[in-house]
Design a protein around this motif. Sequence first.
Motif, PDB file in Angstrom:
ATOM      1  N   THR A 113      38.790  37.282  31.436  1.00 51.86           N
ATOM      2  CA  THR A 113      37.917  38.282  32.032  1.00 51.86           C
ATOM      3  C   THR A 113      38.625  38.964  33.200  1.00 51.86           C
ATOM      4  O   THR A 113      39.726  38.568  33.601  1.00 51.86           O
ATOM      5  N   PHE A 114      37.978  39.955  33.765  1.00 46.35           N
ATOM      6  CA  PHE A 114      38.574  40.636  34.915  1.00 46.35           C
ATOM      7  C   PHE A 114      38.676  39.709  36.115  1.00 46.35           C
ATOM      8  O   PHE A 114      39.512  39.920  36.995  1.00 46.35           O
ATOM      9  N   TYR A 115      37.852  38.675  36.175  1.00 48.48           N
ATOM     10  CA  TYR A 115      37.988  37.693  37.250  1.00 48.48           C
ATOM     11  C   TYR A 115      39.358  37.024  37.186  1.00 48.48           C
ATOM     12  O   TYR A 115      40.007  36.798  38.212  1.00 48.48           O
ATOM     13  N   ASP A 116      39.780  36.697  35.965  1.00 47.97           N
ATOM     14  CA  ASP A 116      41.105  36.096  35.797  1.00 47.97           C
ATOM     15  C   ASP A 116      42.200  37.065  36.230  1.00 47.97           C
ATOM     16  O   ASP A 116      43.172  36.671  36.887  1.00 47.97           O
ATOM     17  N   ALA A 117      42.040  38.340  35.857  1.00 49.90           N
ATOM     18  CA  ALA A 117      43.044  39.340  36.217  1.00 49.90           C
ATOM     19  C   ALA A 117      43.158  39.490  37.731  1.00 49.90           C
ATOM     20  O   ALA A 117      44.257  39.508  38.294  1.00 49.90           O
ATOM     21  N   LEU A 118      42.034  39.609  38.401  1.00 54.19           N
ATOM     22  CA  LEU A 118      42.061  39.818  39.844  1.00 54.19           C
ATOM     23  C   LEU A 118      42.548  38.577  40.587  1.00 54.19           C
ATOM     24  O   LEU A 118      43.266  38.678  41.586  1.00 54.19           O
ATOM     25  N   ASN A 119      42.170  37.420  40.119  1.00 54.14           N
ATOM     26  CA  ASN A 119      42.658  36.200  40.757  1.00 54.14           C
ATOM     27  C   ASN A 119      44.174  36.056  40.579  1.00 54.14           C
ATOM     28  O   ASN A 119      44.873  35.538  41.455  1.00 54.14           O
ATOM     29  N   ASP A 120      44.672  36.523  39.440  1.00 46.72           N
ATOM     30  CA  ASP A 120      46.127  36.501  39.223  1.00 46.72           C
ATOM     31  C   ASP A 120      46.821  37.480  40.173  1.00 46.72           C
ATOM     32  O   ASP A 120      47.796  37.124  40.852  1.00 46.72           O
ATOM     33  N   LEU A 121      46.326  38.703  40.253  1.00 49.94           N
ATOM     34  CA  LEU A 121      46.952  39.724  41.104  1.00 49.94           C
ATOM     35  C   LEU A 121      46.824  39.386  42.583  1.00 49.94           C
ATOM     36  O   LEU A 121      47.651  39.789  43.393  1.00 49.94           O
ATOM     37  N   LYS A 122      45.821  38.616  42.914  1.00 52.72           N
ATOM     38  CA  LYS A 122      45.603  38.224  44.303  1.00 52.72           C
ATOM     39  C   LYS A 122      46.762  37.376  44.834  1.00 52.72           C
ATOM     40  O   LYS A 122      46.977  37.280  46.048  1.00 52.72           O
ATOM     41  N   SER A 123      47.530  36.786  43.945  1.00 48.07           N
ATOM     42  CA  SER A 123      48.663  35.949  44.378  1.00 48.07           C
ATOM     43  C   SER A 123      49.833  36.786  44.893  1.00 48.07           C
ATOM     44  O   SER A 123      50.759  36.244  45.490  1.00 48.07           O
ATOM     45  N   LEU A 124      49.787  38.105  44.670  1.00 47.86           N
ATOM     46  CA  LEU A 124      50.862  38.989  45.144  1.00 47.86           C
ATOM     47  C   LEU A 124      50.600  39.335  46.605  1.00 47.86           C
ATOM     48  O   LEU A 124      49.654  40.048  46.928  1.00 47.86           O
ATOM     49  N   SER A 125      51.429  38.837  47.494  1.00 46.10           N
ATOM     50  CA  SER A 125      51.167  38.956  48.930  1.00 46.10           C
ATOM     51  C   SER A 125      51.294  40.384  49.452  1.00 46.10           C
ATOM     52  O   SER A 125      50.777  40.700  50.525  1.00 46.10           O
ATOM     53  N   HIS A 126      51.973  41.259  48.710  1.00 47.47           N
ATOM     54  CA  HIS A 126      52.135  42.633  49.173  1.00 47.47           C
ATOM     55  C   HIS A 126      51.184  43.598  48.442  1.00 47.47           C
ATOM     56  O   HIS A 126      51.405  44.802  48.420  1.00 47.47           O
ATOM     57  N   LEU A 127      50.116  43.029  47.861  1.00 44.24           N
ATOM     58  CA  LEU A 127      49.103  43.829  47.168  1.00 44.24           C
ATOM     59  C   LEU A 127      47.730  43.544  47.760  1.00 44.24           C
ATOM     60  O   LEU A 127      47.301  42.387  47.826  1.00 44.24           O
TER      61      LEU A 127
END
Length: 433
Positions: A113-127
């Motif tokens: 789901t989009f929750y998985d996508a956002l939680n994954d992208l959240k690991s990028l410290s410069h985003l």
Amino acid sequence: MEIKRDRYLNKIISFMWDGQVKVITGIRRCGKSYLLGNLFRDYLLGQGVQEDHILSFELDLARDIRFRNPLELTSAVREMVEGKDEQFYLFVDEIQMSDEVPNPYNADGKKITFYDALNDLKSLSHLDIYVTGSNSRMLSSDILTEFRGRSDEIRVHPLSFAEYYSAVGGDKSEAFDNYAFYGGMPLILSRPTDAAKMTYLSSLFSEVYLKDIVERKHIQREDVLSSILDLLCSSIGSLTNPTRVADTINSKQKRAGENVVALNTVKSYMDHLSDAFLFTECKRWDVKGKSYFDYPNKYYCEDLGLRNARIGFRQQEPTHIMENIIYNELMIRECAVDIGIVYSSEKNSKGNVSQVAREIDFIANAGGRKTYIQSAYALGTEEKAITENKPLDLTGDSFPKIIVRHDIRKRWYDDNGILNIGIIDFLLDDTVI
């Protein structure tokens, strides 16, 4: 016409680069996308952020339709930002349009789901991540559950009167009357005629909100949902509960046997309307006993223009409308709001003494400070003034007390230290609470 929404903009700015996903929620068409895609974007550009460092995806548009797949979205964003030292901002508009897709590594497992996508992208410290979500498929309760404390929620409401007046200007009393009739949905300001305003508000209910709830919650009894909606719109500011609503529907519609509307159905549908930000339940609080009552409570409409449209712009009770406006203003100011109940010992006609419940319209708690508020359309007689003041006197404490009135313009304090203030003055001065 640009409408300033500094309250929300400043809140978003305060959350920048805090490591959380910023989720902007609220009733559909209240201005979430404009807040993020226009006001906040302009702020970032004014701070020197390069335009190509603001990555925008609008999932309701055909050009971005492939990014409704959360795996496509994650892949595209990572390709844009990985291996770079600069800071990037991610805007995802209408995130509820995102699809659930099979796990490519386990087709029988839980869907992505989009929750998985956002939680994954959240690991990028410069985003730094910002999303808007309409209530149709992504409600506040979902956010809190799925992100588990890893998100900031910015709740956006329709225009406050101060925001509305900053856009329309002119005579304040005339502006207030129009606001009380047509509400604060931002696009109302661009509708040229009264008929166009009425048509727009009516279509929001039939074409947007009800369809969203029916689709999301798989509603089987649309007729019951519609009846509940009509009852809540007709009874703003009145005590009610699911049992009363069910009894009223069954009685008015002469339902019997298999056609009786079940209490559990009514409870469920009322929850759906609240989850969709159309109504907010306000509970009653025993001021001396310091406990909540189970039922009955009050329900207030998120926007009075929508409420008025639903009932055909009839039933314009100024006392209840003013009470709803005050409640909405307190919510905009991020107060925790309850209805206060205090008791007085009074003799009945037979001379017997009993405890009589008296109501304080609102107890507003903000920043650790409590304020008691009465809504009074007019206090033309001494008897009415005594009636409004008595519950405030019965609290027995020294917290600030306010009577908001429609019949005065200049504020003043009475001998008991209670502030009497006009409704327009109250709405335009957020330092009062």
